[in-house]
Design a protein around this motif. Structure first.
Motif: not given
Length: 157
Positions: A7, A36-43, A67
């Motif tokens: 990653d 990966k998609d930015r929403e993935y990292y926000k978690g 990002y």
């Protein structure tokens, strides 16, 4: 995106002292990494903690800027990788002074190509975009050829 083992964002986030060249030396390249998609990292708790604002809330604008920078860096590294791969596939003129050492050299030697000419027709170049008339007509060529007799299995005059 397809499954890749590394990653890119995580490698840069958890090793901020490493440069892109150092990551490549460690084997983390755009070929075996993805973003990966930015929403993935926000978690991810570590990312949430790193991008908190003064009020203790997650700062979307700050994360989006980070990002975007990581994605731009990934794309530039991928383009550089593609350019170096493309350079490896070039063939160079033997007299090219700037060709890299060990690069593929273009074979400029002449070669004779033979092909069948059953009509025995010839043409020459008379002028630019102009060819000469054939030396024999199709009827004359047909009269000089032998005829194959399928009953006997032989050529006849």
């Amino acid at each position: 995106m397809d499954q890749k083992k590394n990653d890119w964002l995580a490698a840069l986030f958890f090793q901020p002292d490493k440069s892109v060249q150092e990551l490549v030396n460690l084997g983390i390249t755009p070929d075996n990494s993805n973003v990966k998609d930015r929403e993935y990292y926000k978690g991810i708790p570590e990312i949430q903690e790193a991008f908190k604002n003064d009020r203790g809330e997650f700062d979307n604008q700050k994360f989006d800027t980070y990002y975007k920078d990581v994605l731009d860096l990934y794309n530039r590294a991928d383009e550089a990788s593609l350019a170096s791969t493309a350079m490896d596939s070039f063939t160079y003129d033997p007299a090219d002074y700037f060709a890299p050492l060990g690069g593929d050299v273009l074979d400029v030697s002449s070669r004779l190509v033979k092909f069948s000419n059953p009509e025995r027709r010839s043409r020459g170049i008379v002028n630019l975009y102009e060819t000469s008339d054939p030396t024999m007509s199709i009827r004359e060529v047909a009269q000089t050829n032998k005829i194959f007799n399928y009953d006997t299995g032989k050529f006849e005059d």
